[in-house]
Design a protein around this motif. Structure first.
Motif, PDB file in Angstrom:
ATOM      1  N   GLY A 116      75.119  59.842  -3.180  1.00 32.03           N
ATOM      2  CA  GLY A 116      75.754  59.547  -4.578  1.00 32.03           C
ATOM      3  C   GLY A 116      74.731  59.511  -5.697  1.00 32.03           C
ATOM      4  N   GLU A 243      81.046  69.234 -11.842  1.00 28.37           N
ATOM      5  CA  GLU A 243      80.612  68.603 -10.486  1.00 28.37           C
ATOM      6  C   GLU A 243      81.512  69.196  -9.540  1.00 28.37           C
ATOM      7  N   ASP A 245      81.952  68.655  -5.699  1.00 24.00           N
ATOM      8  CA  ASP A 245      82.180  67.445  -4.577  1.00 24.00           C
ATOM      9  C   ASP A 245      82.087  67.908  -3.311  1.00 24.00           C
ATOM     10  N   GLY A 247      81.747  65.810  -0.746  1.00 21.00           N
ATOM     11  CA  GLY A 247      82.467  64.312  -0.081  1.00 21.00           C
ATOM     12  C   GLY A 247      81.168  63.678   0.402  1.00 21.00           C
ATOM     13  N   ASN A 250      77.811  63.745  -1.413  1.00 15.62           N
ATOM     14  CA  ASN A 250      76.858  64.893  -1.584  1.00 15.62           C
ATOM     15  C   ASN A 250      77.619  65.788  -2.803  1.00 15.62           C
ATOM     16  N   ARG A 251      77.034  66.306  -3.646  1.00 11.87           N
ATOM     17  CA  ARG A 251      77.629  67.038  -4.817  1.00 11.87           C
ATOM     18  C   ARG A 251      76.597  67.935  -5.181  1.00 11.87           C
ATOM     19  N   VAL A 253      75.567  68.872  -9.218  1.00 16.34           N
ATOM     20  CA  VAL A 253      76.204  68.783 -10.663  1.00 16.34           C
ATOM     21  C   VAL A 253      75.472  69.713 -11.581  1.00 16.34           C
TER      22      VAL A 253
END
Length: 270
Positions: A116, A243, A245, A247, A250-251, A253
């Motif tokens: 996150g 973004e 994502d 889930g 974890n992403r 940006v």
């Protein structure tokens, strides 16, 4: 070094600003909670050199400027990718220039996030399709955009997103006609980095392998259709954040610096 004395001085400065005794505002332009995990300060972040021509100078200037921070250093190392693809390398930032096409953007900064908030890898792309035009083919624009996109990969957002007001004298500001002062960070940027990295983590993502690496993280993310959802944009649409994502915190940006006359709505279907 981020010593107790420096922390005390920073706290005092912030308190004076709030009380109205200081004319300099407290920095507040962090890019969300994003930061590199590390167990000590200052830490050293590698910048992969996948640039050529006049970009070599821009990268060297940006690296020197950001290394003036008390909490981090940057060092330029051999690039780990082909510039056109500009694939990420875990634990560091790859900086690339190429003719990425008439897709609207001057530069983009992309960071991969785990948990996150922890940055695990970064990519900076500088689009020669626009930098080879009369408007942008100069050192002022190259230095500003290089400095800004690397600043994003450190966890910084913009200080201001109005292209038409008086410049703030930092590369983390937008300007329609940048001057020499707009090619470098200013004291607000260094202050914000001290705030972002004012705590230590129990582990490090600097120079480390990714704990989570979906295959999508290694695709070419050079167009809006691959950046995920639009999270925010400036009033005139010249700056945008996306973004993607995966889930579980974890992403990917993406910060986008659009060229003059372009904005995200013109390229949503690209």
């Amino acid at each position: 070094m981020n010593t107790p004395i420096k922390k005390s001085l920073l706290t005092t400065t912030m308190a004076l600003a709030v009380a109205g005794f200081a004319t300099v505002a407290v920095a507040d332009h962090a890019w969300g909670p994003y930061h590199w995990a590390r167990t000590s300060n200052p830490f050293t972040l590698k910048l992969g050199d996948n640039v050529s021509g006049p970009w070599d100078s821009a990268l060297a200037i940006a690296s020197t400027d950001w290394t003036k921070s008390t909490v981090l250093n940057t060092t330029i190392v051999a690039g780990g990718t082909r510039p056109k693809n500009c694939r990420p390398t875990t634990g560091r930032v790859e900086v690339c220039n190429a003719q990425y096409g008439n897709n609207g953007w001057l530069g983009i900064a992309q960071i991969s996030i785990t948990g996150g908030e922890h940055i695990t890898q970064g990519v900076v792309k500088l689009n020669d399709t626009y930098f080879n035009t009369a408007t942008y083919n100069n050192s002022r624009w190259r230095n500003l955009v290089t400095c800004q996109e690397i600043g994003h990969t450190l966890g910084l957002d913009h200080q201001d997103e109005n292209f038409d007001n008086a410049p703030l004298g930092t590369c983390m500001d937008y300007s329609s006609n940048p001057g020499s002062a707009d090619e470098h960070p200013n004291q607000h940027d260094y202050q914000q980095l001290e705030i972002i990295y004012g705590h230590l983590d129990n582990s490090t993502t600097v120079g480390q392998a990714l704990p989570f690496a979906p295959s999508a993280m290694y695709l070419d993310f050079d167009r809006p259709s691959r950046w995920g959802r639009l999270v925010s944009e400036s009033a005139n649409g010249r700056s945008a954040e996306y973004e993607l994502d995966f889930g579980h915190g974890n992403r990917i940006v993406t910060h986008v610096f659009w060229a003059d006359g372009h904005r995200h709505t013109q390229h949503e279907q690209d």
